[in-house]
Design a protein around this motif. Structure first.
Motif, short mmCIF file in Angstrom:
data_model
loop_
_atom_site.label_atom_id
_atom_site.label_comp_id
_atom_site.label_asym_id
_atom_site.label_seq_id
_atom_site.Cartn_x
_atom_site.Cartn_y
_atom_site.Cartn_z
N CYS A 1 -12.88 38.40 -43.12
CA CYS A 1 -14.11 37.93 -43.77
C CYS A 1 -13.70 36.69 -44.86
N ASP A 2 -14.11 35.69 -44.41
CA ASP A 2 -13.93 34.01 -44.17
C ASP A 2 -14.58 33.45 -45.63
N TRP B 1 -17.85 30.43 -45.94
CA TRP B 1 -17.97 31.34 -46.80
C TRP B 1 -18.69 32.40 -46.15
N ALA B 2 -17.90 33.78 -46.58
CA ALA B 2 -18.51 34.77 -46.12
C ALA B 2 -19.49 35.18 -44.64
N SER B 3 -18.64 34.83 -43.52
CA SER B 3 -18.80 34.97 -42.24
C SER B 3 -17.87 35.64 -41.99
N ARG C 1 -19.75 49.44 -38.99
CA ARG C 1 -20.69 48.44 -39.35
C ARG C 1 -20.13 47.59 -40.33
N ILE C 2 -19.89 46.03 -40.39
CA ILE C 2 -19.42 45.32 -41.40
C ILE C 2 -20.11 44.11 -42.31
N SER C 3 -20.37 44.54 -43.31
CA SER C 3 -21.09 44.02 -44.82
C SER C 3 -20.40 43.11 -45.89
N THR C 4 -20.63 41.97 -46.02
CA THR C 4 -20.45 41.20 -46.59
C THR C 4 -21.14 40.47 -47.63
N TRP C 5 -20.50 40.69 -49.10
CA TRP C 5 -21.79 39.94 -49.93
C TRP C 5 -20.68 38.99 -50.84
N LEU C 6 -21.70 37.60 -50.93
CA LEU C 6 -20.69 36.64 -51.68
C LEU C 6 -21.99 36.96 -53.15
N GLY D 1 -23.76 37.64 -47.28
CA GLY D 1 -23.10 37.28 -46.18
C GLY D 1 -23.30 37.39 -44.52
N VAL D 2 -23.09 38.52 -44.05
CA VAL D 2 -23.74 38.91 -42.45
C VAL D 2 -23.44 40.30 -42.72
N ASP D 3 -24.44 41.02 -41.83
CA ASP D 3 -24.49 42.69 -41.56
C ASP D 3 -23.66 42.73 -40.23
#
Length: 289
Positions: free
Chosen positions: A120-121, A128-130, A169-174, A179-181
């Motif tokens: 999670c970059d 960011w958040a990719s 499923r992988i999700s990120t939030w900044l 960020g991504v889902d």
């Protein structure tokens, strides 16, 4: 890492257009939340002691006066499968390539400084958040929508990061912005592994992390025979041929696809000579090597 540009024409370098993501709030805790860092020591973590230290309630990697020659990581001794990881990060530095990341479901590469797995970059210009696949497929799996991230990103200051890995499923939030889902379409990818933080080679970054907690979720395998969720209408990144069809050009102009990743690596500079030949150089991990 990966170059953002994919389509080349005889007159210009044409770059990737990204589809916006649906905004959603990070999940509220529904299971016990456990600390992963005691604030005083690196117990439960493994990393080069001259690069990583516990200091003032932080895990700190790197130094402003020390160039990181290769990617370096600190990783948990324990492994995790399904979880919500919450932390605060601060990424600083001006010398060279300043980049970091949060590894999940990853493992150390034997005889190498690398970790292989999801990253999670963190970093400019658009990482960011990719979600990147570090030292495994070596490509971006999903790009964040930087138009949304830019509104909340605090460069050089403290930011909140939430990562949820639940089944495939992988999700990120900044800072509360999605960020991504990403849905992992490859069922052979390992469902669990270590967590970690990266210092990217090629610069003098200082990456700091605090308030690191994990909420372990129950196993959530995709049932045998269950339908795979449909892919987004616009995958990220688009295939070169899809990008080619998406451009609008004035009458009399055309867009020609001359070369596309990963056929020849990551293209860096390019030029046409007087004979119409295309000259370029490529890198395995632009912009480092």
């Amino acid at each position: 890492m990966s170059s953002k540009c994919r389509v080349f024409s005889a007159s210009s370098l044409l770059c990737l257009a990204l589809a916006p993501l649906t905004v959603g709030a990070p999940p509220a805790p529904s299971h016990p939340v456990l600390p992963l860092f005691d604030g005083k020591s690196l117990d439960g973590w493994q990393g080069e002691p001259d690069l990583w230290q516990a200091k003032d309630g932080l895990i700190v990697g790197g130094a402003f006066d020390k160039t990181v020659r290769q990617n370096e990581f600190i990783a948990t001794s324990a492994r995790y499968t399904n979880f919500v990881l919450r932390l605060k990060f601060r990424l600083q530095g001006t010398n060279g390539f300043i980049n970091s990341g949060v590894q999940i479901r990853s493992e150390r590469v034997p005889g190498n400084s690398e970790m292989a797995g999801y990253q999670c970059d963190l970093g400019d210009p658009t990482w960011w958040a990719s979600l990147y696949d570090e030292s495994r497929r070596n490509r971006v799996l999903a790009w964040s929508d930087m138009a949304s991230i830019e509104k909340v990103l605090r460069r050089g200051e403290w930011n909140d990061y939430v990562v949820r890995a639940d089944g495939r499923r992988i999700s990120t939030w900044l800072n509360g912005v999605l960020g991504v889902d990403h849905f992992e379409a490859d069922p052979t990818i390992a469902p669990g592994g270590r967590l970690g933080f990266q210092l990217h080679g090629g610069g003098s970054p200082v990456a700091s992390f605090r308030d690191i907690t994990i909420e372990v979720l129950p196993d959530n395998p995709l049932p045998a025979g269950a339908p795979i969720p449909p892919a987004p209408a616009h995958a990220s990144p688009l295939a070169a041929e899809e990008q080619q069809r998406a451009f609008s050009v004035p009458p009399g102009f055309v867009v020609e696809l001359v070369a596309a990743e990963p056929d020849g690596g990551k293209f860096v500079p390019l030029t046409f000579d007087h004979s119409g030949r295309l000259w370029t150089s490529t890198a395995l991990e632009y912009p480092i090597d």
